[in-house]
Design a protein around this motif. Structure first.
Motif, PDB file in Angstrom:
ATOM      1  N   PHE A 164      60.717  -2.895   8.972  1.00  0.00           N
ATOM      2  CA  PHE A 164      59.459  -2.744   9.435  1.00  0.00           C
ATOM      3  C   PHE A 164      59.347  -3.921  10.228  1.00  0.00           C
ATOM      4  O   PHE A 164      59.279  -5.067  10.050  1.00  0.00           O
ATOM      5  N   ILE A 165      59.260  -3.775  12.004  1.00  0.00           N
ATOM      6  CA  ILE A 165      59.140  -4.894  12.761  1.00  0.00           C
ATOM      7  C   ILE A 165      57.706  -5.006  13.495  1.00  0.00           C
ATOM      8  O   ILE A 165      57.535  -3.957  13.814  1.00  0.00           O
ATOM      9  N   THR A 166      57.235  -6.002  13.455  1.00  0.00           N
ATOM     10  CA  THR A 166      56.020  -6.046  14.427  1.00  0.00           C
ATOM     11  C   THR A 166      56.152  -7.675  15.037  1.00  0.00           C
ATOM     12  O   THR A 166      56.696  -8.552  14.555  1.00  0.00           O
ATOM     13  N   LEU A 167      55.327  -7.691  16.130  1.00  0.00           N
ATOM     14  CA  LEU A 167      55.367  -9.124  16.695  1.00  0.00           C
ATOM     15  C   LEU A 167      54.088  -9.891  16.515  1.00  0.00           C
ATOM     16  O   LEU A 167      52.959  -9.243  16.376  1.00  0.00           O
ATOM     17  N   LEU A 168      54.253 -11.039  16.510  1.00  0.00           N
ATOM     18  CA  LEU A 168      53.257 -11.948  16.385  1.00  0.00           C
ATOM     19  C   LEU A 168      53.425 -13.063  17.388  1.00  0.00           C
ATOM     20  O   LEU A 168      54.403 -13.979  17.489  1.00  0.00           O
ATOM     21  N   GLN A 169      52.244 -14.022  17.777  1.00  0.00           N
ATOM     22  CA  GLN A 169      52.385 -15.092  18.390  1.00  0.00           C
ATOM     23  C   GLN A 169      52.059 -16.196  17.326  1.00  0.00           C
ATOM     24  O   GLN A 169      50.962 -16.721  16.949  1.00  0.00           O
ATOM     25  N   ASP A 170      52.999 -16.471  16.589  1.00  0.00           N
ATOM     26  CA  ASP A 170      53.158 -17.444  15.580  1.00  0.00           C
ATOM     27  C   ASP A 170      52.868 -18.926  15.704  1.00  0.00           C
ATOM     28  O   ASP A 170      52.426 -19.722  15.137  1.00  0.00           O
ATOM     29  N   HIS A 171      53.285 -19.549  16.977  1.00  0.00           N
ATOM     30  CA  HIS A 171      53.399 -20.661  17.455  1.00  0.00           C
ATOM     31  C   HIS A 171      51.856 -21.504  17.384  1.00  0.00           C
ATOM     32  O   HIS A 171      51.745 -22.662  17.221  1.00  0.00           O
ATOM     33  N   THR A 172      50.955 -20.525  17.617  1.00  0.00           N
ATOM     34  CA  THR A 172      49.554 -21.212  17.561  1.00  0.00           C
ATOM     35  C   THR A 172      48.798 -21.083  16.113  1.00  0.00           C
ATOM     36  O   THR A 172      47.716 -21.807  16.156  1.00  0.00           O
ATOM     37  N   LEU A 173      49.578 -20.671  15.438  1.00  0.00           N
ATOM     38  CA  LEU A 173      48.740 -20.531  14.123  1.00  0.00           C
ATOM     39  C   LEU A 173      48.341 -21.772  13.525  1.00  0.00           C
ATOM     40  O   LEU A 173      47.367 -22.190  12.652  1.00  0.00           O
TER      41      LEU A 173
END
Length: 250
Positions: free
Chosen positions: A162-171
């Protein structure tokens, strides 16, 4: 925005099918009155990404050993390309699926690859990974770890990734802060009203109140509403997600 999906399989091999996440789960279907489908967070998780489907039905068996050959993968019928889809690669009770695509995401977006949310398999556990697909020029694999020696099945058409996207650099810029609820009077009031309605409804259900039994469950969150109109309905509330089916591009 586009999620670019580049098939990276040998000539003559068909990449696994990629489809929008589906809401249905077998254990949810078998539940009394299909009750779990009333849980909006479950439904939204199931559909907040895309599934990669297993192209070959097979059984995997692990004898508990630590070598690659301690896992045996047997298709239901002989398949010439099985090793291009799934194999024992990392040893230690891990089976490895090749997703069949190299993905490219918009700048600042990474991909989370994991097992299908709320898709339960006895004896084996999907491993999750976050991949910087906004620059990575090669594909990743999807891995499942046996939780004990034994045998598991993967059906044809069953999602293995299962693939999904996230903007992880700002976490890393987000600071969790623990505060007393009383310091936010507005939120305190909203919570107290919800708790009162929840308690009263559960008491009616326990007593077998006909009206409550007919209602069966409270729908405030599902409908995006507050009890007693303590605040305006939230804008942008979503209770059904329909992601796009992949199309062919140039």
């Amino acid at each position: 925005m586009e999620l670019e999906c580049y098939p990276v399989v040998p000539a003559g091999v068909t990449p696994p099918e990629l489809v929008p996440g589906r809401q249905q789960r077998a254990w949810m279907d078998h539940f009394s009155a299909r009750h779990p489908y009333r849980c909006l967070p479950l439904n939204m998780a199931n559909t907040s990404g895309w599934e990669i489907l297993n192209p070959v039905a097979f059984t995997a068996e692990w004898n508990g050993g630590l070598m690659q050959e301690d896992i045996k993968i047997t298709p239901d019928r002989p398949h010439p390309h099985l090793h291009h889809y799934v194999k024992s690669h990392f040893s230690h009770g891990v089976i490895t699926f090749h997703v069949g695509y190299m993905f490219r995401t918009p700048p600042g977006w990474s991909m989370m690859a994991m097992g299908p949310p709320n898709h339960v398999k006895d004896g084996i556990q999907p491993l999750a990974g976050v991949v910087e697909t906004d620059w990575l020029p090669f594909p990743f694999t999807m891995n499942w770890l046996f939780t004990r020696p034994g045998r598991v099945r993967f059906e044809k058409g069953e999602p293995f990734c299962f693939i999904t996207l996230l903007q992880d650099h700002t976490l890393q810029e987000i600071q969790p802060v623990i505060r007393q609820l009383d310091r936010n009077p507005e939120l305190r009031q909203q919570y107290d009203v919800w708790e009162k309605h929840r308690t009263e409804f559960n008491q009616k259900i326990f007593r077998g109140d006909p009206e409550a039994m007919k209602e069966a469950w409270q729908r405030y969150y599902f409908k995006g509403e507050f009890p007693e109109d303590v605040a305006p309905a939230p804008e942008g509330h979503v209770n059904k997600r329909r992601l796009k089916t992949p199309r062919f591009g140039f």
